[in-house]
Design an enzyme around this catalytic site. Structure first.
Site, PDB file in Angstrom:
ATOM      1  N   ASN A 105       0.844  -1.188   0.000  1.00  0.00           N
ATOM      2  CA  ASN A 105       0.000   0.000   0.000  1.00  0.00           C
ATOM      3  C   ASN A 105       0.886   1.249   0.000  1.00  0.00           C
ATOM      4  OD1 ASN A 105      -1.865   2.057   0.575  1.00  0.00           O
ATOM      5  ND2 ASN A 105      -1.969   1.522   2.734  1.00  0.00           N
ATOM      6  N   GLU A 127      -6.782   4.793  17.572  1.00  0.00           N
ATOM      7  CA  GLU A 127      -8.173   4.626  17.160  1.00  0.00           C
ATOM      8  C   GLU A 127      -8.992   3.876  18.217  1.00  0.00           C
ATOM      9  OE1 GLU A 127      -8.736   3.186  13.153  1.00  0.00           O
ATOM     10  OE2 GLU A 127      -6.934   4.217  12.465  1.00  0.00           O
ATOM     11  N   CYS A 129      -4.084   0.303   5.958  1.00  0.00           N
ATOM     12  CA  CYS A 129      -3.547  -1.052   6.008  1.00  0.00           C
ATOM     13  C   CYS A 129      -3.212  -1.460   7.444  1.00  0.00           C
ATOM     14  CB  CYS A 129      -2.334  -1.186   5.097  1.00  0.00           C
ATOM     15  SG  CYS A 129      -1.053   0.038   5.375  1.00  0.00           S
ATOM     16  N   HIS A 130      -3.043  -0.483   8.332  1.00  0.00           N
ATOM     17  CA  HIS A 130      -2.752  -0.804   9.735  1.00  0.00           C
ATOM     18  C   HIS A 130      -3.947  -1.466  10.423  1.00  0.00           C
ATOM     19  CE1 HIS A 130      -4.604   3.209   9.846  1.00  0.00           C
ATOM     20  NE2 HIS A 130      -5.023   2.888  11.059  1.00  0.00           N
TER      21      HIS A 130
END
Length: 172
Positions: free
Chosen positions: A126, A161, A134-135
């Site tokens: 990516n 997050e 992508c994490h």
């Protein structure tokens, strides 16, 4: 012409790349596949795309859900494009597994199955870290697996997050 600009994140310096109209790259400096997609010569120069990207990143690193992303132009194979489009559907604060992404792509193609390892290869390449999340992709058991920017950064992004991690001490 390709343009680059730097951004100092709480997790280390990032390099942004643009074609003048859209973001084509965002990498942690020195990460695996750093600069993939930078074709030919590029020059360090600020611009509107980088200003929009900085605003997005500033909000993100404050723990906010950025409202809109800067314009993106992902450069890759058709398969990589499919995988990266799936990444963009993973909501802030959620995760998906490589297998779930493979199943979704296989279903869309009318196939019975697809290799989760092939998906992992595309995820790893990516070119626009963080914004193309992508994490947020984890192993089948919820554990952290590879991340081109380093597993310590992947863990930090997920914690930012407020995503509960399966077993953060058992990193693969």
């Amino acid at each position: 012409m390709t343009y680059t600009c730097s951004y100092l994140s709480p997790l280390g310096p990032l390099t942004m790349a643009s074609n003048g109209e859209a973001l084509i790259g965002l990498w942690f400096d020195g990460q695996q596949y750093f600069g993939s997609g930078l074709l030919g010569q590029h020059e360090e120069r600020d611009g509107a795309v980088f200003a929009a990207t900085r605003l997005w990143l500033d909000a993100y690193f404050r723990g906010e859900r950025p409202a809109t992303s800067p314009p993106l132009h992902l450069i890759g194979t058709p398969f990589q494009q499919q995988v990266w489009a799936e990444l963009l559907t993973i909501p802030y604060g959620a995760t998906a597994t490589y297998g779930a992404i493979a199943t979704s792509i296989a279903r869309a193609a009318g196939r019975n199955s697809m290799s989760a390892q092939a998906v992992g290869g595309a995820v790893g390449h990516n070119p626009i870290s963080i914004i193309v999340p992508c994490h947020r992709v984890v192993g089948a058991d919820g554990r952290l697996t590879g991340y081109a920017g380093g597993l310590h950064r992947k863990e930090a992004l997920l914690r930012l997050e407020q995503i509960a991690l399966a077993d953060p001490l058992t990193l693969r």
